[in-house]
Design an enzyme around this catalytic site. Sequence first.
Site, PDB file in Angstrom:
ATOM      1  N   ASN A  90       0.142 -32.248  21.636  1.00 50.69           N
ATOM      2  CA  ASN A  90       1.093 -32.064  20.529  1.00 50.69           C
ATOM      3  C   ASN A  90       0.896 -30.636  20.018  1.00 50.69           C
ATOM      4  OD1 ASN A  90       1.671 -34.086  17.515  1.00 50.69           O
ATOM      5  ND2 ASN A  90       3.075 -32.823  18.666  1.00 50.69           N
ATOM      6  N   ASN A 119       8.595 -29.594  11.089  1.00 49.55           N
ATOM      7  CA  ASN A 119       8.996 -29.967  12.438  1.00 49.55           C
ATOM      8  C   ASN A 119       9.854 -28.879  13.070  1.00 49.55           C
ATOM      9  OD1 ASN A 119       7.797 -32.620  12.395  1.00 49.55           O
ATOM     10  ND2 ASN A 119       9.460 -33.255  11.034  1.00 49.55           N
ATOM     11  N   CYS A 178       1.213 -35.698   9.787  1.00 48.39           N
ATOM     12  CA  CYS A 178       1.119 -35.341  11.204  1.00 48.39           C
ATOM     13  C   CYS A 178      -0.352 -35.275  11.559  1.00 48.39           C
ATOM     14  CB  CYS A 178       1.813 -34.008  11.492  1.00 48.39           C
ATOM     15  SG  CYS A 178       1.778 -33.561  13.246  1.00 48.39           S
ATOM     16  N   GLY A 179      -0.837 -36.313  12.222  1.00 47.92           N
ATOM     17  CA  GLY A 179      -2.255 -36.404  12.520  1.00 47.92           C
ATOM     18  C   GLY A 179      -2.764 -35.263  13.379  1.00 47.92           C
ATOM     19  N   ASN A 180      -1.988 -34.877  14.386  1.00 45.35           N
ATOM     20  CA  ASN A 180      -2.441 -33.791  15.257  1.00 45.35           C
ATOM     21  C   ASN A 180      -2.384 -32.434  14.564  1.00 45.35           C
ATOM     22  OD1 ASN A 180      -3.250 -35.179  17.625  1.00 45.35           O
ATOM     23  ND2 ASN A 180      -1.104 -35.509  18.166  1.00 45.35           N
ATOM     24  N   ASN A 228      10.167 -42.488  13.677  1.00 39.18           N
ATOM     25  CA  ASN A 228       9.569 -42.143  14.959  1.00 39.18           C
ATOM     26  C   ASN A 228       9.528 -43.413  15.799  1.00 39.18           C
ATOM     27  OD1 ASN A 228       8.455 -39.256  14.366  1.00 39.18           O
ATOM     28  ND2 ASN A 228       7.754 -40.485  12.639  1.00 39.18           N
ATOM     29  N   GLU A 282       9.716 -38.376  18.787  1.00 32.77           N
ATOM     30  CA  GLU A 282       9.407 -37.945  17.422  1.00 32.77           C
ATOM     31  C   GLU A 282      10.631 -37.457  16.654  1.00 32.77           C
ATOM     32  OE1 GLU A 282       5.980 -35.946  15.998  1.00 32.77           O
ATOM     33  OE2 GLU A 282       4.992 -36.016  17.958  1.00 32.77           O
ATOM     34  N   ARG A 283      10.812 -38.036  15.494  1.00 33.53           N
ATOM     35  CA  ARG A 283      11.811 -37.558  14.547  1.00 33.53           C
ATOM     36  C   ARG A 283      11.415 -36.152  14.098  1.00 33.53           C
ATOM     37  NH1 ARG A 283      11.622 -40.648   8.979  1.00 33.53           N
ATOM     38  NH2 ARG A 283       9.663 -39.496   8.949  1.00 33.53           N
ATOM     39  N   CYS A 286       1.151 -38.041  19.785  1.00 33.08           N
ATOM     40  CA  CYS A 286       1.474 -38.183  18.367  1.00 33.08           C
ATOM     41  C   CYS A 286       0.340 -38.934  17.694  1.00 33.08           C
ATOM     42  CB  CYS A 286       2.794 -38.934  18.191  1.00 33.08           C
ATOM     43  SG  CYS A 286       3.250 -39.228  16.460  1.00 33.08           S
TER      44      CYS A 286
END
Length: 266
Positions: free
Chosen positions: A11, A65, A74-76, A178, A196-197, A206
């Site tokens: 990602n 985004n 957003c975890g990543n 998502n 992903e939205r 993700c």
Amino acid sequence: MRFRKIHGAGNDFVLLSNLKPDSTKEWPKEAERLCARRTGVGADGLVISTVLSVSPAVLEVSCFNADGSTATMCGNALRCSAWAAHHDHGFAEMSLLMEGVKHEAVVGDDSVWVTAEVGAVHPRRVQTVINGRPTWFDSAHTGTEHVVAIVDDVDAIDATTVGRLIRHHADLAPLGTNVNFVQAAGTQALKIRTYERGVEAETLSCGSGAVAAVVIATMRGLVAARAVTVHNRAGEPLTVRPHADRPKRTHWVGGPVTNTFEGVLA
């Protein structure tokens, strides 16, 4: 401005950190420009990380985004920000603030871990037909909206076409969602594909989607409530496990972070 091109298990992001206080731009437009695959740096998102405190280590992280919209979670992006803060300032443990929500982060030798908060879970939220079979999607809020379909073979699905259809489903308006397709992949392991939205495409990984997948797979009895390996399109798996202090509402998500290259924005 100097930037990093960095990715968390595939990602990828343009990461700006240590900006000067007077660095003010229209970040949504900058995200569209910089994330463009052909004319920009190319990325799933633009991440801006700012150190608020050194002791204790606290950072504010914003993620836009590729289409310029703001990511509430957003975890990543959080994991990449934590890696950069460790590299630049030596932080091994820190707090990350994204859209007003506090996340814990721990940087290890080969993995970066952050927390994701689990909210509402709704079984059988929407339905569609995939390859001739009616398929239900459950929803799980992991800081942002996700739906998850448990399928037999994720590789047999047109993730872009079906993902776009569900992302814009009338029952999920106006925010959309998502979209994740998940299959069992052995003991305490899942295989995932995510539309992903905000990127409006399938991504290679993700973080919040991996957490949603584990939450739904646990609810459906595919895995037990302990560490789960989530195999993604990048071939760089993430691991999701319950938080020891609050296992019902917080999960850790961890995996590799790679600093691809650095440069200067023209």
